[in-house]
Design an enzyme around this catalytic site. Structure first.
Site, PDB file in Angstrom:
ATOM      1  CD  GLN A   1       8.911   0.825   8.393  1.00 30.89           C
ATOM      2  OE1 GLN A   1       7.755   0.689   8.065  1.00 30.89           O
ATOM      3  NE2 GLN A   1       9.893   0.691   7.526  1.00 30.89           N
TER       4      GLN A   1
ATOM      5  CG  ASP B   1      22.312 -14.350  20.408  1.00 31.49           C
ATOM      6  OD1 ASP B   1      21.114 -14.078  20.155  1.00 31.49           O
ATOM      7  OD2 ASP B   1      23.266 -13.941  19.717  1.00 31.49           O
TER       8      ASP B   1
ATOM      9  N   GLY C   1      22.875   2.240   7.907  1.00 28.78           N
ATOM     10  CA  GLY C   1      24.162   2.003   8.563  1.00 28.78           C
ATOM     11  C   GLY C   1      24.333   2.813   9.846  1.00 28.78           C
TER      12      GLY C   1
ATOM     13  CE  LYS D   1       9.607  -5.699  11.265  1.00 29.31           C
ATOM     14  NZ  LYS D   1      10.479  -4.895  12.125  1.00 29.31           N
TER      15      LYS D   1
ATOM     16  CB  THR E   1      19.801  -8.332   8.042  1.00 28.90           C
ATOM     17  OG1 THR E   1      19.821  -6.909   8.020  1.00 28.90           O
ATOM     18  CG2 THR E   1      21.187  -8.871   7.755  1.00 28.90           C
TER      19      THR E   1
ATOM     20  N   GLY F   1      14.698  -2.619   6.184  1.00 31.70           N
ATOM     21  CA  GLY F   1      15.835  -3.398   5.703  1.00 31.70           C
ATOM     22  C   GLY F   1      15.832  -4.693   6.477  1.00 31.70           C
TER      23      GLY F   1
ATOM     24  CG  ASP G   1      15.936  -1.632  13.094  1.00 30.41           C
ATOM     25  OD1 ASP G   1      15.788  -1.851  11.886  1.00 30.41           O
ATOM     26  OD2 ASP G   1      16.121  -0.497  13.567  1.00 30.41           O
TER      27      ASP G   1
HETATM   28  P1  IMP Z   1      11.002   7.291   7.633  1.00 28.14           P
HETATM   29  O1  IMP Z   1      10.205   6.028   7.703  1.00 28.14           O
HETATM   30  O2  IMP Z   1      12.182   7.202   6.705  1.00 28.14           O
HETATM   31  O3  IMP Z   1      10.128   8.490   7.354  1.00 28.14           O
HETATM   32  O4  IMP Z   1      11.640   7.554   9.087  1.00 28.14           O
HETATM   33  C1  IMP Z   1      10.826   7.877  10.226  1.00 28.14           C
HETATM   34  C2  IMP Z   1      11.376   7.220  11.476  1.00 28.14           C
HETATM   35  O5  IMP Z   1      11.200   5.822  11.395  1.00 28.14           O
HETATM   36  C3  IMP Z   1      12.879   7.445  11.722  1.00 28.14           C
HETATM   37  O6  IMP Z   1      13.108   7.522  13.103  1.00 28.14           O
HETATM   38  C4  IMP Z   1      13.512   6.174  11.156  1.00 28.14           C
HETATM   39  O7  IMP Z   1      14.758   5.906  11.761  1.00 28.14           O
HETATM   40  C5  IMP Z   1      12.461   5.153  11.562  1.00 28.14           C
HETATM   41  N1  IMP Z   1      12.456   3.967  10.696  1.00 28.14           N
HETATM   42  C6  IMP Z   1      11.953   3.869   9.459  1.00 28.14           C
HETATM   43  N2  IMP Z   1      12.102   2.622   8.989  1.00 28.14           N
HETATM   44  C7  IMP Z   1      12.679   1.917   9.958  1.00 28.14           C
HETATM   45  C8  IMP Z   1      13.061   0.546  10.080  1.00 28.14           C
HETATM   46  O8  IMP Z   1      12.864  -0.292   9.190  1.00 28.14           O
HETATM   47  N3  IMP Z   1      13.640   0.198  11.254  1.00 28.14           N
HETATM   48  C9  IMP Z   1      13.832   1.082  12.273  1.00 28.14           C
HETATM   49  N4  IMP Z   1      13.482   2.351  12.201  1.00 28.14           N
HETATM   50  C10 IMP Z   1      12.909   2.769  11.060  1.00 28.14           C
END
Ligand code: IMP
Length: 431
Positions: free
Chosen positions: A225, A334, A303, A16, A42, A40, A13
């Site tokens: 990630q 900011d 969310g 990127k 945005t 995700g 998050d």
């Molecule tokens: P998983 O990838 O759904 O197996 O989740 C494993 C861990 O990675 C959890 O703590 C999720 O919240 C975190 N996680 C997975 N994808 C993201 C992402 O795109 N951004 C932030 N945290 C992520």
């Protein structure tokens, strides 16, 4: 530089998607190489917000080739939905712009079920996954029982393959997890539908990359990630199930390490984390709340409110090493406006002793206390700043301080969600 890999330097998050979208303007090809729709990204273009989970963020630029490498796990239902949404918004005119590796693994309905069931059985110790089936899909890949994208191109044998694997998964679901079984025929029918809708996007991503690079095209690899969620180098077991560091670009798309010219790490000007796991610089107070509200820190995929804290320069130095970062980009500077002083974690203290390296085990990490440094803040809004010199002096000093502490030059600073709210000091493709 023709091949740039952009990765998250924190727990994901980092913004990127916005920077990939910004720099994709100069690239010819944008590639995803790991993760799945747990990501995700945005993107905001002319006040229109688009969130992509699987398709590379470059898709919003006309004419860019978007590749999904073998290292990605693909939920075909999500991919179909994303294609339709982008098409409806007018971002997907040319179908040939998207190619998906034959070798990418598929997320199947039982992967989602297993992900959710395993999380609920863990109770308090749950990882807080996105529930998208990511872990079980990668587990099947490593166990050599996964279904891959090329299997969709063989509709005659597909139902049989699905029946065999569903029978095995049902035994586990029913006997171990005491969950209801899946209907193999339903799953087979669903996937025959995806075969028809998605088969045309299949291709050899590694070969395409060789051709594109051979012709001098510029390629941007878009990590999902972040470093601290890497299955090997992250805060295991509170991590995702793929390698998120820059080296994964090679294995996840089929290129050699010597083809990478630049590795850019993205970090927020503070830190966030979603899900469980240690987070030494976390703020469980009003300042943390303020960062969450000002920064809109709610997950793009689930969310969920993100946990917020001060920047962790100790963690960033670790990220520099395991990725081989050549550049750093700072996002959401900011959001720090009005916070004075600004604190930054510069080291970890464990039972009175300063640690030299990022601890590998959860027990030590959860007992670490950050060592803080304080820097002066500023009150001015940064959103109109378009050059480093136009930033208020304390904001300039903060960026310079990060550069010096982490030991990597800052190449860009994001001061707002819009494409143009970006200060570029060194353009990855134009330097
Ligand atoms: P998983 O990838 O759904 O197996 O989740 C494993 C861990 O990675 C959890 O703590 C999720 O919240 C975190 N996680 C997975 N994808 C993201 C992402 O795109 N951004 C932030 N945290 C992520």
């Amino acid at each position: 530089m023709p091949l740039v890999v952009l990765v998250g330097a924190q727990w994901g998050d980092e913004g990127k998607g916005k920077l990939v979208d910004h720099f994709a303007g100069e690239a010819d090809v944008v590639v995803r190489f790991q993760g799945g729709n747990n990501a995700g990204h945005t993107l905001v273009v002319d006040d229109d917000q688009v969130i992509v989970h699987l398709i590379p963020s470059g898709i919003l630029h006309p004419k860019k080739l978007c590749l999904i490498g073998n290292g990605v796990v693909i939920d075909p239902a999500v991919l179909c939905g994303e294609i339709e949404e982008l098409r409806a918004k007018g971002y997907f005119g040319d179908e040939k712009r998207l190619v998906i590796s034959f070798r990418a693994h598929l997320i199947m309905p039982y992967h989602r079920r297993l992900d959710l069931a395993s999380e609920s059985r863990k109770g308090e110790n749950k990882i807080g996954t996105t529930g998208r089936g990511i872990g079980p899909a990668y587990a099947d890949k490593m166990s050599r029982t996964g279904l891959r994208f090329h299997h969709l191109l063989d509709p005659e044998r597909l139902p049989e393959r699905i029946r065999a694997v569903v029978a095995e998964k049902n035994a586990f679901l029913e006997q171990v997890l005491e969950e209801p079984p899946l209907d193999a025929e339903e799953v087979a029918a669903e996937f025959l539908g995806y075969a028809q809708r998605l088969g045309g996007y299949a291709g050899d991503v590694s070969r395409i990359l060789e051709e594109e690079l051979g012709q001098g095209r510029k390629v941007l690899f878009e990590g999902a990630q972040g470093t601290m969620l890497d299955i090997d180098h992250g805060t295991y077991p509170f991590v995702t199930s793929s390698n998120t560091v820059a080296g994964a670009a090679c294995t996840g798309a089929g290129i050699g390490p010597r083809q990478i010219d630049q590795v850019v790490g993205i970090s927020k000007a503070y830190t966030t984390r979603v899900g469980g796991g240690p987070f030494p610089t976390e703020l469980k107070d009003e300042t943390g709340e303020r960062l969450r509200e000002r920064g809109g820190e709610y997950g793009a995929t689930t969310g969920r409110p993100r946990r917020c804290g001060w920047l962790d320069a100790f963690g960033l130095r670790y990220a520099r090493r395991v990725n081989g970062l050549t550049d750093l980009m700072i996002t959401k500077l900011d959001v720090l406006t009005g916070l004075n002083p600004i604190r930054v974690g510069v080291g970890y203290r464990h039972r009175g002793r300063m640690l030299e390296d990022y601890p590998p085990d959860l027990e030590t990490l959860s007992e670490c206390e950050p060592v803080w440094e304080e820097l002066p803040g500023w009150d001015e809004s940064l959103r109109a700043c378009r050059s480093f010199a136009s930033l208020p002096p304390p904001a300039q000093a903060y960026v310079k301080w990060i550069e010096q502490k982490v030991g990597v030059p800052v190449a860009a600073i994001s001061v707002g969600p819009e494409r143009e709210e970006t200060i570029v000091l060194r353009h990855p493709f134009l330097s």
